[in-house]
Design a protein around this motif. Structure first.
Motif, PDB file in Angstrom:
ATOM      1  N   GLU A 260       0.931  -1.363   0.094  1.00 14.23           N
ATOM      2  CA  GLU A 260       0.121  -0.209   0.022  1.00 14.23           C
ATOM      3  C   GLU A 260       0.850   1.326  -0.022  1.00 14.23           C
ATOM      4  O   GLU A 260       1.904   1.424   0.785  1.00 14.23           O
ATOM      5  CB  GLU A 260      -0.906   0.055   1.255  1.00 14.23           C
ATOM      6  CG  GLU A 260      -1.903   1.127   1.166  1.00 14.23           C
ATOM      7  CD  GLU A 260      -2.813   0.968   2.641  1.00 14.23           C
ATOM      8  OE1 GLU A 260      -3.741   1.230   2.463  1.00 14.23           O
ATOM      9  OE2 GLU A 260      -2.296   0.587   3.715  1.00 14.23           O
ATOM     10  N   ASN A 307       0.008  -3.546   4.280  1.00 17.80           N
ATOM     11  CA  ASN A 307      -1.081  -4.019   3.554  1.00 17.80           C
ATOM     12  C   ASN A 307      -0.897  -4.014   2.111  1.00 17.80           C
ATOM     13  O   ASN A 307       0.049  -3.207   1.669  1.00 17.80           O
ATOM     14  CB  ASN A 307      -2.531  -2.939   3.892  1.00 17.80           C
ATOM     15  CG  ASN A 307      -2.674  -2.944   5.226  1.00 17.80           C
ATOM     16  OD1 ASN A 307      -3.023  -3.978   5.674  1.00 17.80           O
ATOM     17  ND2 ASN A 307      -2.953  -1.565   6.008  1.00 17.80           N
ATOM     18  N   ARG A 309      -1.620  -3.145  -1.849  1.00 18.78           N
ATOM     19  CA  ARG A 309      -2.343  -1.804  -2.557  1.00 18.78           C
ATOM     20  C   ARG A 309      -3.485  -2.297  -3.277  1.00 18.78           C
ATOM     21  O   ARG A 309      -4.009  -3.348  -3.186  1.00 18.78           O
ATOM     22  CB  ARG A 309      -0.907  -1.352  -3.697  1.00 18.78           C
ATOM     23  CG  ARG A 309      -1.093  -2.281  -4.892  1.00 18.78           C
ATOM     24  CD  ARG A 309      -0.072  -1.987  -5.809  1.00 18.78           C
ATOM     25  NE  ARG A 309      -0.173  -0.705  -6.594  1.00 18.78           N
ATOM     26  CZ  ARG A 309       0.450   0.082  -6.977  1.00 18.78           C
ATOM     27  NH1 ARG A 309       1.869  -0.550  -7.280  1.00 18.78           N
ATOM     28  NH2 ARG A 309       0.435   1.306  -7.588  1.00 18.78           N
ATOM     29  N   ARG A 310      -4.146  -1.144  -3.731  1.00 17.38           N
ATOM     30  CA  ARG A 310      -5.546  -1.490  -4.353  1.00 17.38           C
ATOM     31  C   ARG A 310      -5.201  -2.531  -5.749  1.00 17.38           C
ATOM     32  O   ARG A 310      -4.260  -2.025  -6.591  1.00 17.38           O
ATOM     33  CB  ARG A 310      -5.889  -0.067  -4.673  1.00 17.38           C
ATOM     34  CG  ARG A 310      -7.577  -0.284  -5.421  1.00 17.38           C
ATOM     35  CD  ARG A 310      -8.064   1.007  -5.723  1.00 17.38           C
ATOM     36  NE  ARG A 310      -8.193   1.965  -4.328  1.00 17.38           N
ATOM     37  CZ  ARG A 310      -8.826   2.874  -4.498  1.00 17.38           C
ATOM     38  NH1 ARG A 310      -9.332   3.615  -5.590  1.00 17.38           N
ATOM     39  NH2 ARG A 310      -9.058   3.759  -3.334  1.00 17.38           N
ATOM     40  N   GLU A 313      -9.713  -7.545  -7.372  1.00 15.28           N
ATOM     41  CA  GLU A 313      -9.927  -8.497  -6.601  1.00 15.28           C
ATOM     42  C   GLU A 313     -10.732  -9.652  -7.270  1.00 15.28           C
ATOM     43  O   GLU A 313     -11.740  -9.471  -8.044  1.00 15.28           O
ATOM     44  CB  GLU A 313     -10.497  -8.484  -5.318  1.00 15.28           C
ATOM     45  CG  GLU A 313      -9.771  -7.577  -4.522  1.00 15.28           C
ATOM     46  CD  GLU A 313     -10.624  -7.035  -3.102  1.00 15.28           C
ATOM     47  OE1 GLU A 313     -11.150  -8.236  -2.398  1.00 15.28           O
ATOM     48  OE2 GLU A 313     -10.542  -6.147  -2.398  1.00 15.28           O
TER      49      GLU A 313
END
Length: 447
Positions: A260, A307, A309-310, A313
């Motif tokens: 992230e 975390n 990253r975007r 999914e």
């Protein structure tokens, strides 16, 4: 005289006027011809334009048909890829079902053969029954470094994530051999199992992961003769489009790309020689087990976030593979056992040179899974450790049985593991054969 001059002047004026009138008529005639010619040219242009319009309309119509055909072909390709993925998934499922079926058949065969075995054993002449002392002597000859062969018991302790494997194997082994050997398996912490292994209280230790250097240093300091046997594995493979020229990444660099707040957006930011196209990230749901394992093993260094990253999914490995296969800039992570030729899995390494470039990047994280010393990034192994200094014939008999049946035992045991871990995979039978050869070598049989 004046009269004649006047008449002459009048005639001259009249002549000039007549000449001008003639010139005007000629000029008017020429203009009319030009106008008619222009009209003809305009008419020809209109006709040509109409013909060109028909050609353009026909060309546009052809392009529209071609586009439609390309779209249909693209849909067919996507449909074929989806069908191929489904077939590969079904093939894997059938392989697992086949192994389970084979194991069930073996159990049934053993069950029906047991009465015959018991009856036939009663008829065996006593001269053919090998006395216990003979078994021990033969075992000592086979494993000359072993001094505890007369114990005839087996103690196994360790990780609860390995317990289902070995417990299932012990049940099958005991049932098949119909013996009253003293066998005990206990779920304890990995640290406690190591201490007992070091003290010679157990012959086999179960570990959910490879021991650390400090444990190996202790074993070496005590002169313990041991063998480590990886029995199953789980790994994460990082896949790119087959046309992508990226070959290798360090664990640190890969973590920096996927974490992230990362500033990596195009491929040439990773390596200058790569394309300037945008990276498109695909992966499993962020709350999935595989995503959790990925984040857990990241090399974050001084980065604040822990975390991902975007990303886009996806629900399963098949969807991720399909997306990366279709998009040149696709970058995804999946279970290493699910990699197929539709995509390319990049090599990984822990090492880098002075410039931060990958170093010693020879084996990818799904090609060298059976080597317990490979230390591959994002690779986890369940391991057995055998203490040859206290192992007896029963120990080796059981290990040989287990390694000969490890594939189906692993698949069966995984159904009982529900502690939030991903599904671990068995190695090939050739790998298990190599593990047994290593046991024999370390025990002194081949030296």
């Amino acid at each position: 005289m004046k009269k004649y001059l006047f008449i002459l002047t009048a005639l001259v004026i009249l002549g000039c006027s007549s000449e001008e009138s003639s010139e005007v008529d000629i000029s008017n005639l020429s203009s009319k011809e030009s106008l008619e010619s222009a009209k003809d040219e305009i008419s020809d242009l209109k006709k040509s334009l109409l013909e060109n319009e028909d050609t353009i309309d026909s060309f546009v119509e052809n392009i529209s048909i071609i586009n439609e055909n390309v779209k249909n072909l693209s849909d067919d390709v996507l449909s074929t890829q989806s069908q191929l993925n489904n077939l590969m998934e079904e093939n894997n499922n059938l392989k697992e079902e086949n192994l389970l079926l084979q194991m069930s058949l073996r159990n049934l065969r053993t069950q029906y053969e047991t009465p015959d075995i018991e009856k036939s054993s009663e008829k065996i002449p006593s001269t053919l029954i090998i006395p216990p002392e003979k078994e021990i002597k033969d075992s000592k000859d086979q494993f000359p470094n072993n001094t505890f062969l007369n114990r005839n018991n087996l103690r196994i302790e360790g990780s609860d994530s390995v317990y289902p494997y070995i417990n299932q194997a012990l049940k099958n082994y005991t049932y098949k051999n119909l013996n009253d050997n003293d066998i005990e398996i206990t779920q304890t912490g990995q640290d406690e199992a190591f201490e007992k292994f070091l003290d010679g209280e157990i012959q086999i230790a179960m570990a959910s992961s490879k021991w650390h250097d400090r444990e190996f240093n202790q074993l070496d300091a005590e002169g313990i003769n041991y063998t480590q046997i990886p029995i199953s594995y789980f790994g994460i493979a990082f896949i790119v489009n087959r046309n992508n020229k990226l070959e290798c990444l360090t664990r640190k660099k890969l973590s920096q790309i996927w974490i992230e707040g990362s500033n990596f957006y195009t491929w040439n930011q990773i390596e200058q020689r790569l394309s300037s196209s945008q990276i498109q990230f695909f992966g499993h749901n962020l709350d999935s087990i595989i995503s959790d394992y990925f984040v857990r093993d990241m090399h974050t260094g001084d980065m604040q976030s822990k975390n991902l990253r975007r990303i886009v999914e996806k629900q399963n490995h098949t969807e991720i593979i399909s997306a990366v296969n279709q998009l040149f800039g696709g970058f995804g992570f999946i279970d290493s056992a699910k990699v197929n030729p539709m995509v390319k899995a990049i090599d990984l390494t822990h090492n880098w040179d002075m410039n931060g470039n990958p170093n010693d990047c020879k084996e990818s994280n799904y090609k060298n899974t059976s080597n317990p010393d490979s230390g591959l990034p994002f690779m986890w192994q369940r391991v057995l450790y055998v203490n040859h200094d206290v192992a007896d014939k029963l120990t080796y008999d059981f290990l040989e049985y287990y390694l000969n049946n490890a594939t189906e035992i692993t698949i069966t045991a995984e159904e009982f593991i529900t502690n939030g871990e991903p599904a671990y995979h068995p190695y090939s039978q050739l790998d298990y054969d190599d593990f047994w050869n290593q046991i024999e070598k370390d025990a002194g049989n081949l030296n």
